[in-house]
Design an enzyme around this catalytic site. Structure first.
Site, short mmCIF file in Angstrom:
data_model
loop_
_atom_site.label_atom_id
_atom_site.label_comp_id
_atom_site.label_asym_id
_atom_site.label_seq_id
_atom_site.Cartn_x
_atom_site.Cartn_y
_atom_site.Cartn_z
N GLY A 1 0.84 -1.19 0.00
CA GLY A 1 0.00 0.00 0.00
C GLY A 1 0.87 1.23 0.00
N CYS B 1 5.21 -6.16 1.70
CA CYS B 1 5.50 -4.72 1.72
C CYS B 1 4.77 -4.04 2.89
CB CYS B 1 5.12 -4.14 0.36
SG CYS B 1 5.60 -2.45 0.16
N TYR B 2 3.77 -3.17 2.61
CA TYR B 2 3.03 -2.54 3.71
C TYR B 2 2.42 -3.59 4.63
CZ TYR B 2 -0.32 0.54 6.06
OH TYR B 2 -1.05 1.23 6.99
N HIS C 1 7.83 -7.33 -3.68
CA HIS C 1 6.56 -7.73 -4.30
C HIS C 1 6.73 -9.02 -5.10
CE1 HIS C 1 4.23 -4.16 -3.32
NE2 HIS C 1 5.36 -3.50 -3.45
N GLU D 1 4.47 -10.65 -6.43
CA GLU D 1 3.41 -10.74 -7.44
C GLU D 1 3.79 -10.12 -8.78
OE1 GLU D 1 3.52 -8.92 -4.77
OE2 GLU D 1 2.37 -7.07 -4.87
N ASP E 1 -13.54 -8.35 -24.82
CA ASP E 1 -14.10 -8.20 -23.47
C ASP E 1 -15.62 -8.24 -23.49
OD1 ASP E 1 -11.47 -7.63 -23.28
OD2 ASP E 1 -11.72 -5.52 -22.83
N LYS F 1 -6.74 -9.42 -19.41
CA LYS F 1 -7.16 -9.81 -20.77
C LYS F 1 -6.89 -11.28 -21.10
CE LYS F 1 -7.90 -7.06 -24.06
NZ LYS F 1 -9.13 -6.31 -24.28
#
Ligand code: XMP
Length: 518
Positions: free
Chosen positions: A57, A84-85, A173, A175, A231, A374
């Site tokens: 964050g 992280c945060y 991170h 991710e 989409d 996507k």
């Protein structure tokens, strides 16, 4: 609420990467849900997640309005991964020292792995692994019983864990894909620490959404704005799976479409999918409202509002109680437009479907793809049986060619751009390159340049062509065409499109450029 006994609960403290955490968990075929940090502790206990991930964050844990760790969260007996945060929150709650840094550390770093258990199972002892850092505070001291599991030059305590308490934290991170072995770290948390099983699939996503859509819509009628892009096509097919002929799809020809686009959409949707499809030609309305408008944000707003006006009329024509409008909004549209879930995430820009819609919207939005990227949407589309010609299409923005003609939009310029774009895509398909490219399109620039044709001087328009590679549209790089292909493209456009005497190729990456020029 159903329980989360096979899944992971993600608490979003406002990181731009929270959806990437969810995505990595889905890639490991584990179900996850993202919630605001204010989710009540009793609800969390009742949902019985296998594990909890605390996102990063933008705050410092010392900010006055910084979101706090829910009291009792670390005492539930559920493993917690703090990123992280999220790590600072756990560290503070556990009695570690967290110091405020003078400057934010942002970018690539290396972490030396100091354990081969827990999150670093399968890593070599002492392995130095590339990671992505983005943080201000850092942990400077750990309480007894905590293992210091990773160190970097700027953050000596870059990772720690307390296996007995089920706590696992990293300063970086895992991710984002710049963290080379991030997926391994997340998988270790899911499988080795939490004991999840890799069972969740696109099929489960469809089942879940079908259930949610049915519950929400009941027996009422729904319209879907179909653009022919991936989409909205997948969103339409998904909602159709849920509620069948309660759904009417509306394809609006706003006069800003590419060559033959309307015919293609009619063919695929009527013939292949048997959807109730109505095609409305509203090109005069759109083009008259856009007349003389140069500012790209204003163009987007006019187009967004006009879409809703047209849908409103279309809903009256459909009849019955049309309360819902389906949109194929994806996560990158959301993250670049608004702060998700009303959470603390920083707004980057106002953009895409969600930003351009009119206030006092006469519909409730149904956006079943709002949390996906996507490529995940393409997989859902395949699972729903959509033809490859549809799911493999390059993205095309809702405002269409209006944001690819820089400056005011005229019918003459639209005709020029349509022709150039068709030649460009034709050559890309002929060269067998279409599927290697995320998105390719032509842009008409608001300048003229001098050229020579035969014996005469010309003073004509310039077309820019853009082709990028990307995984999710959030970052992108320019595509390296073989020289003979780009040469042929330029030749054909200049020779076949009257009014154009120059073609340039865009070699900008995103960031700092964006994919569209606008
Ligand atoms: P940018 O230009 O922001 O685009 O790098 C990222 C992706 O989003 C698409 N895009 C849009 N899609 N409505 C849409 O449906 C829009 O207003 C819009 N603007 C950009 C763009 O084509 C690229 O794939």
């Amino acid at each position: 609420m159903s329980d989360l006994a096979h899944g992971i609960l993600i608490l979003d403290y406002g990181s731009q990467f929270t959806q990437l955490i969810a995505r990595r968990v889905r890639e490991a075929r584990v179900y996850s849900e993202i919630h605001a940090p204010s989710l009540a502790i009793d609800t969390i206990r009742a949902r019985r997640p296998k594990g909890i991930i605390l996102s990063g964050g933008p705050n410092s844990v010392y900010d006055d309005d910084a979101p706090q760790l829910t009291a009792g969260l670390l005492d539930l007996g559920i493993p917690v991964l703090g990123l992280c945060y999220g790590m600072q929150l756990v560290a503070r709650a556990a009695g570690a020292r967290v110091e405020q840094a003078g400057a934010r550390e942002y970018g690539r770093a290396e972490v030396e792995v100091r354990t081969t258990n827990g999150l670093f199972r399968g890593f070599a002892p002492g392995e130095r692994t590339p990671v992505w850092m983005s943080h201000a505070d850092h942990v400077t001291d750990l309480p007894g019983g905590f293992i210091h599991s990773g160190a970097s030059a700027n953050s000596p305590i870059a990772a720690f864990e307390a296996p007995g308490k089920g706590l696992y934290c990293v300063q970086f991170h895992p991710e984002v894909h710049h963290t080379l072995r991030g997926a391994d770290i997340i998988r270790n948390f899911l499988f080795a620490v939490c004991g999840c099983s890799p069972e969740w699939t696109a099929g489960h996503f469809i089942e879940e959404q079908v259930r949610i859509i049915r519950e929400r819509v009941g027996s009422r009628r729904v319209i879907c704005g179909l653009s022919g892009g991936v989409d909205s096509s997948v969103a339409a097919a998904l909602v159709h799976r849920a509620i069948g002929d309660q759904l009417t799809c509306i394809f609006v020809d706003h006069g800003l479409l590419r060559e033959h686009e309307r015919d293609q959409v009619e063919r695929v949707f009527r013939a292949n999918l048997g959807l109730d499809l109505r095609v409305l030609d509203a090109s005069d309305l759109f083009l008259s409202r856009l007349d003389g408008v140069e500012d790209p944000e204003q163009k987007r707003t006019i187009i967004g509002h006009t879409f809703i006006d047209v849908f409103e009329q279309a809903a009256k024509d459909v009849g019955g109680d049309v309360r819902f409008l389906v949109q194929g909004t994806l996560y990158p549209d959301v993250i670049e437009s608004v702060s998700p879930r009303g959470g603390p995430s920083v707004t980057i820009k106002t953009h895409h479907n969600v930003g351009g819609l009119r206030p006092n919207l006469p519909f409730e939005l149904v956006e079943p793809l709002r949390e996906l990227f996507k490529d995940e949407v393409r997989n859902v589309g395949r699972e729903l049986g959509l033809p490859e010609e549809m799911v493999g299409r390059h993205p095309f923005p809702g405002p269409g060619l209006a944001i690819r003609i820089l400056g005011a939009v005229s019918r003459e310029d639209l005709a020029i751009l349509r022709k150039a774009d068709a030649i460009y895509l034709d050559e890309i398909r002929d060269a067998g390159l279409y599927d290697q490219i995320w998105q390719a399109f032509a842009v008409l620039l608001p300048v003229r340049a001098v050229g020579v044709m035969g014996d005469g001087r010309t003073y004509e328009k310039v077309v820019a062509v853009r082709a990028v590679t990307s995984v999710d549209g959030m970052t992108a790089d320019w595509f390296p065409f073989p020289p003979e292909v780009i040469g042929r493209i330029a030749n054909r456009i200049i020779n076949e499109v009257s009014g154009v005497n120059r073609v340039v190729y865009d070699v900008s990456s995103k960031p700092p450029a964006t994919i569209e020029w606008e």
